[in-house]
Design a protein around this motif. Structure first.
Motif, PDB file in Angstrom:
ATOM      1  N   ALA A  93       6.502  -4.727   6.698  1.00  0.00           N
ATOM      2  CA  ALA A  93       7.519  -3.680   6.792  1.00  0.00           C
ATOM      3  C   ALA A  93       6.891  -2.346   6.422  1.00  0.00           C
ATOM      4  O   ALA A  93       5.881  -2.281   5.724  1.00  0.00           O
ATOM      5  N   VAL A  94       7.516  -1.273   6.912  1.00  0.00           N
ATOM      6  CA  VAL A  94       6.976   0.063   6.692  1.00  0.00           C
ATOM      7  C   VAL A  94       8.107   1.013   6.331  1.00  0.00           C
ATOM      8  O   VAL A  94       9.245   0.834   6.778  1.00  0.00           O
ATOM      9  N   GLU A  95       7.809   2.007   5.491  1.00  0.00           N
ATOM     10  CA  GLU A  95       8.770   3.037   5.125  1.00  0.00           C
ATOM     11  C   GLU A  95       8.001   4.342   4.942  1.00  0.00           C
ATOM     12  O   GLU A  95       7.326   4.545   3.941  1.00  0.00           O
ATOM     13  N   LEU A  96       8.104   5.235   5.931  1.00  0.00           N
ATOM     14  CA  LEU A  96       7.328   6.468   5.950  1.00  0.00           C
ATOM     15  C   LEU A  96       8.231   7.658   6.219  1.00  0.00           C
ATOM     16  O   LEU A  96       9.250   7.535   6.906  1.00  0.00           O
ATOM     17  N   GLU A  97       7.841   8.828   5.708  1.00  0.00           N
ATOM     18  CA  GLU A  97       8.489  10.072   6.075  1.00  0.00           C
ATOM     19  C   GLU A  97       7.454  11.182   6.022  1.00  0.00           C
ATOM     20  O   GLU A  97       6.446  11.087   5.314  1.00  0.00           O
ATOM     21  N   GLY A  98       7.682  12.246   6.802  1.00  0.00           N
ATOM     22  CA  GLY A  98       6.723  13.336   6.805  1.00  0.00           C
ATOM     23  C   GLY A  98       7.046  14.372   7.844  1.00  0.00           C
ATOM     24  O   GLY A  98       8.190  14.503   8.300  1.00  0.00           O
ATOM     25  N   VAL A 104      11.388  10.071   9.874  1.00  0.00           N
ATOM     26  CA  VAL A 104      11.428   8.886   9.026  1.00  0.00           C
ATOM     27  C   VAL A 104      11.170   7.668   9.911  1.00  0.00           C
ATOM     28  O   VAL A 104      11.753   7.547  10.995  1.00  0.00           O
ATOM     29  N   VAL A 105      10.272   6.788   9.474  1.00  0.00           N
ATOM     30  CA  VAL A 105      10.012   5.513  10.142  1.00  0.00           C
ATOM     31  C   VAL A 105      10.251   4.421   9.111  1.00  0.00           C
ATOM     32  O   VAL A 105       9.626   4.418   8.057  1.00  0.00           O
ATOM     33  N   LYS A 106      11.156   3.493   9.417  1.00  0.00           N
ATOM     34  CA  LYS A 106      11.527   2.485   8.423  1.00  0.00           C
ATOM     35  C   LYS A 106      11.912   1.182   9.099  1.00  0.00           C
ATOM     36  O   LYS A 106      12.635   1.183  10.097  1.00  0.00           O
ATOM     37  N   GLY A 107      11.417   0.058   8.547  1.00  0.00           N
ATOM     38  CA  GLY A 107      11.804  -1.246   9.054  1.00  0.00           C
ATOM     39  C   GLY A 107      10.607  -2.124   9.347  1.00  0.00           C
ATOM     40  O   GLY A 107       9.487  -1.861   8.879  1.00  0.00           O
ATOM     41  N   PRO A 108      10.799  -3.185  10.154  1.00  0.00           N
ATOM     42  CA  PRO A 108       9.699  -4.093  10.499  1.00  0.00           C
ATOM     43  C   PRO A 108       8.591  -3.340  11.234  1.00  0.00           C
ATOM     44  O   PRO A 108       8.858  -2.450  12.041  1.00  0.00           O
ATOM     45  N   ILE A 113       0.869  -1.179   0.000  1.00  0.00           N
ATOM     46  CA  ILE A 113       0.000   0.000   0.000  1.00  0.00           C
ATOM     47  C   ILE A 113       0.904   1.225   0.000  1.00  0.00           C
ATOM     48  O   ILE A 113       1.700   1.418   0.927  1.00  0.00           O
ATOM     49  N   GLU A 114       0.795   2.043  -1.041  1.00  0.00           N
ATOM     50  CA  GLU A 114       1.597   3.260  -1.151  1.00  0.00           C
ATOM     51  C   GLU A 114       0.688   4.470  -1.015  1.00  0.00           C
ATOM     52  O   GLU A 114      -0.455   4.445  -1.482  1.00  0.00           O
ATOM     53  N   PHE A 115       1.204   5.536  -0.390  1.00  0.00           N
ATOM     54  CA  PHE A 115       0.405   6.745  -0.256  1.00  0.00           C
ATOM     55  C   PHE A 115       1.304   7.971  -0.227  1.00  0.00           C
ATOM     56  O   PHE A 115       2.468   7.907   0.143  1.00  0.00           O
ATOM     57  N   VAL A 116       0.728   9.099  -0.655  1.00  0.00           N
ATOM     58  CA  VAL A 116       1.437  10.379  -0.716  1.00  0.00           C
ATOM     59  C   VAL A 116       0.545  11.442  -0.087  1.00  0.00           C
ATOM     60  O   VAL A 116      -0.661  11.487  -0.341  1.00  0.00           O
ATOM     61  N   GLY A 174       4.776   7.392   1.855  1.00  0.00           N
ATOM     62  CA  GLY A 174       5.594   6.188   1.930  1.00  0.00           C
ATOM     63  C   GLY A 174       4.820   4.950   1.522  1.00  0.00           C
ATOM     64  O   GLY A 174       3.891   5.026   0.716  1.00  0.00           O
ATOM     65  N   LYS A 175       5.185   3.825   2.121  1.00  0.00           N
ATOM     66  CA  LYS A 175       4.529   2.567   1.764  1.00  0.00           C
ATOM     67  C   LYS A 175       4.518   1.613   2.947  1.00  0.00           C
ATOM     68  O   LYS A 175       5.356   1.683   3.844  1.00  0.00           O
ATOM     69  N   VAL A 176       3.533   0.724   2.924  1.00  0.00           N
ATOM     70  CA  VAL A 176       3.413  -0.359   3.887  1.00  0.00           C
ATOM     71  C   VAL A 176       3.390  -1.664   3.103  1.00  0.00           C
ATOM     72  O   VAL A 176       2.549  -1.833   2.211  1.00  0.00           O
TER      73      VAL A 176
END
Length: 235
Positions: free
Chosen positions: A142-147, A183-187, A116-119, A134-136
């Motif tokens: 796993a998750v990769e977010l920034e904002g 930034v949130v990234k990882g499991p 799932i990707e979102f902007v 980012g994306k889930v």
């Protein structure tokens, strides 16, 4: 259709004139999201999800928007680790107690198989506002977010309504005058959390000068990285 905590849930995914259409509504957003095993940190609120796809094949992307209104967030470990750096203890205690109240969460998304990707997702409340892109990865968990994260959102957002001055101080939609990048990234269970506290007391038009996350793979000067096992992450 079904019931969750005495509230109605409606889910429809079927053909329309242009392909496939998704519609989900719930009178209790938190109960619905727990029922679907999506997230268990949201309490109350209403949920509306709309989306569309070109056809019904599993690999076809679904593009849509999720909207949650008038809800609380409770016992959210990743958010608590962000707030440990940015905010007084009181708001962290609020998160771990009755929860932080939000007026609205809006998430434009594209869902493909397992991702799932979102902007430009954004959440707004009186104590706190956030933006996220980012994306889930649902299958890989796993998750990769920034904002941006904006404490004391009501006070910060006051400047948005002032002609000219608001445009100078608050160039980002929902960004507020004072904010920090994260930034949130990882499991999903224990992601790495990085926050740039240099931008906390910086007006919006200067934030780009201090935004040191873009194009950087590892922590940089001005970042604080919270490892799940570090003392800071346990505060």
């Amino acid at each position: 259709e079904g019931l969750a905590a005495g509230k109605r849930i409606s889910v429809r995914y079927g053909p329309n004139a242009e392909g496939q259409e998704l519609t989900v509504t719930a009178e209790d957003a938190g109960a619905a999201l727990r029922t679907f095993d999506v997230v268990d940190t949201i309490v109350g609120g209403t949920l509306a999800i709309t989306g569309s796809a070109a056809d019904g094949a599993p690999e076809t992307p679904i593009t849509g928007k999720a909207l949650i209104e008038n809800y609380r967030v409770v016992d959210a470990p990743v958010l608590a680790r962000l707030l440990t750096i940015l905010s007084p203890v009181g708001i962290v205690d609020l998160l771990n107690g009755e929860g932080i109240q939000f007026d609205q969460l809006e998430i434009p998304f594209v869902r493909t198989d397992g991702v799932i990707e979102f902007v430009d997702a954004h959440a707004r409340g009186s104590e706190l506002c956030l933006t996220a892109s980012g994306k889930v990865e649902t299958e890989a968990e796993a998750v990769e977010l920034e904002g941006l994260i904006v404490p004391a959102c009501t006070i910060n957002s006051f400047w948005e309504d002032i002609p000219l001055l608001g445009d100078i101080l608050v160039p980002e939609k929902g960004g507020g005058v004072f904010a920090a990048t994260y930034v949130v990234k990882g499991p999903m269970e224990e992601p790495t959390v990085r926050v740039n506290p240099l931008s906390v007391l910086t007006p919006g038009f200067l934030r780009g000068v201090f935004d040191i996350f873009s194009g950087v793979d590892g922590p940089s000067r001005g970042d604080r990285e919270l490892d799940p096992t570090s003392p800071d992450s346990q505060r």
